[in-house]
Design a protein around this motif. Structure first.
Motif, short mmCIF file in Angstrom:
data_model
loop_
_atom_site.label_atom_id
_atom_site.label_comp_id
_atom_site.label_asym_id
_atom_site.label_seq_id
_atom_site.Cartn_x
_atom_site.Cartn_y
_atom_site.Cartn_z
N CYS A 132 11.83 -10.25 -1.44
CA CYS A 132 10.72 -10.35 -2.39
C CYS A 132 11.28 -10.17 -3.80
N HIS A 133 11.33 -11.27 -4.54
CA HIS A 133 11.91 -11.24 -5.89
C HIS A 133 10.93 -10.71 -6.94
N GLU A 134 9.64 -10.85 -6.67
CA GLU A 134 8.60 -10.41 -7.62
C GLU A 134 7.55 -9.57 -6.89
N PRO A 135 7.87 -8.31 -6.56
CA PRO A 135 6.92 -7.50 -5.80
C PRO A 135 5.57 -7.31 -6.48
N SER A 136 5.55 -7.21 -7.81
CA SER A 136 4.26 -7.03 -8.50
C SER A 136 3.41 -8.30 -8.41
N GLU A 137 4.05 -9.46 -8.40
CA GLU A 137 3.31 -10.72 -8.25
C GLU A 137 2.73 -10.82 -6.83
N ALA A 138 3.52 -10.46 -5.83
CA ALA A 138 3.03 -10.48 -4.45
C ALA A 138 1.84 -9.53 -4.29
N GLU A 139 1.94 -8.36 -4.88
CA GLU A 139 0.84 -7.39 -4.82
C GLU A 139 -0.42 -7.95 -5.49
N ALA A 140 -0.27 -8.59 -6.62
CA ALA A 140 -1.41 -9.16 -7.34
C ALA A 140 -2.09 -10.25 -6.49
N LEU B 197 -2.10 -10.46 -3.19
CA LEU B 197 -2.81 -9.79 -2.10
C LEU B 197 -4.13 -9.20 -2.58
N LEU B 198 -4.10 -8.54 -3.72
CA LEU B 198 -5.33 -7.93 -4.24
C LEU B 198 -6.37 -8.99 -4.62
N ALA C 128 -7.31 -7.85 -0.41
CA ALA C 128 -6.57 -6.94 0.47
C ALA C 128 -6.96 -5.50 0.18
N HIS C 129 -7.02 -4.72 1.24
CA HIS C 129 -7.26 -3.28 1.14
C HIS C 129 -5.91 -2.59 0.99
N PHE C 130 -5.71 -1.87 -0.13
CA PHE C 130 -4.47 -1.13 -0.35
C PHE C 130 -4.60 0.21 0.34
N VAL C 131 -3.76 0.44 1.34
CA VAL C 131 -3.79 1.69 2.10
C VAL C 131 -3.07 2.79 1.35
N PHE D 114 -0.85 -2.89 2.81
CA PHE D 114 -2.10 -3.60 2.55
C PHE D 114 -2.61 -4.20 3.86
N PHE D 115 -3.93 -4.41 3.95
CA PHE D 115 -4.53 -5.09 5.10
C PHE D 115 -5.52 -6.14 4.63
#
Length: 170
Positions: free
Chosen positions: A11-19, A21-22, A26-29, A105-106
């Motif tokens: 994963c080269h851009e973890p913050s982009e992947a998180e964005a 998902l949100l 996605a539910h952030f556990v 995340f789920f």
């Protein structure tokens, strides 16, 4: 026993992947600080995961299914006692420990991990889970591929080795 299909990639851009998902609801556990201890076993892998969110003892076998891995889970104990750990793992040799920071995340039955594994870097995992055996491998694979495309994961970034295998070869 349950099954899942998992895709893992760098994963080269973890913050982009998180964005992404949100944006998909996605539910952030939470952020889990995990130590996975792998024990010698005759079949598959035997792992004790200790984290502030996930604490499990798991015995599983994985096989490659295209770009993904299909997992057969033989034993899954949440929050095992020290006595249970000693009973199951006590006589087994410790093979390795893997330490990571994991954002969990789920979306429905699909679990996502954004992992930082030192010294390997960031990874993302898509894990489509079938707890009751009612979804089937085809649907699980479709879910993984849908999210692989949504998260813009390139084939070159796919990883079929476990973190323990990657660490052994680093």
């Amino acid at each position: 026993m349950y099954s899942d299909i998992t895709i893992k990639a760098r994963c080269h851009e973890p913050s982009e992947a998180e964005a992404i998902l949100l944006e998909q609801g996605a539910h952030f556990v939470g952020l889990d600080v995990q130590t996975d201890t792998y024990y010698e076993t005759d079949y598959g892998k035997l792992k004790h995961r200790q984290g502030n969110i996930e604490n499990v003892l798991i015995h599983y076998n994985r096989k490659l299914a295209g770009d993904a891995k299909e997992t057969e889970v033989l034993l899954y104990l949440k929050n095992p006692s020290a006595e249970t750990i000693a009973q199951i793992c006590g006589g087994q040799q410790v093979l390795m420990q893997v330490k990571k920071l994991r954002k969990i995340f789920f979306i429905d039955n699909v679990k996502f991990h954004i992992d930082l594994v030192e010294p390997l870097g960031y990874f993302i995992e898509i894990e489509a889970i079938d707890l009751e055996g009612s979804i089937g491998a085809d649907i699980l694979s479709q879910q993984c591929n849908y999210y692989k495309n949504l998260l813009q994961i390139e084939d070159d970034d796919l990883v079929t080795s476990s973190y323990s295998e990657l660490l052994q070869h680093s």
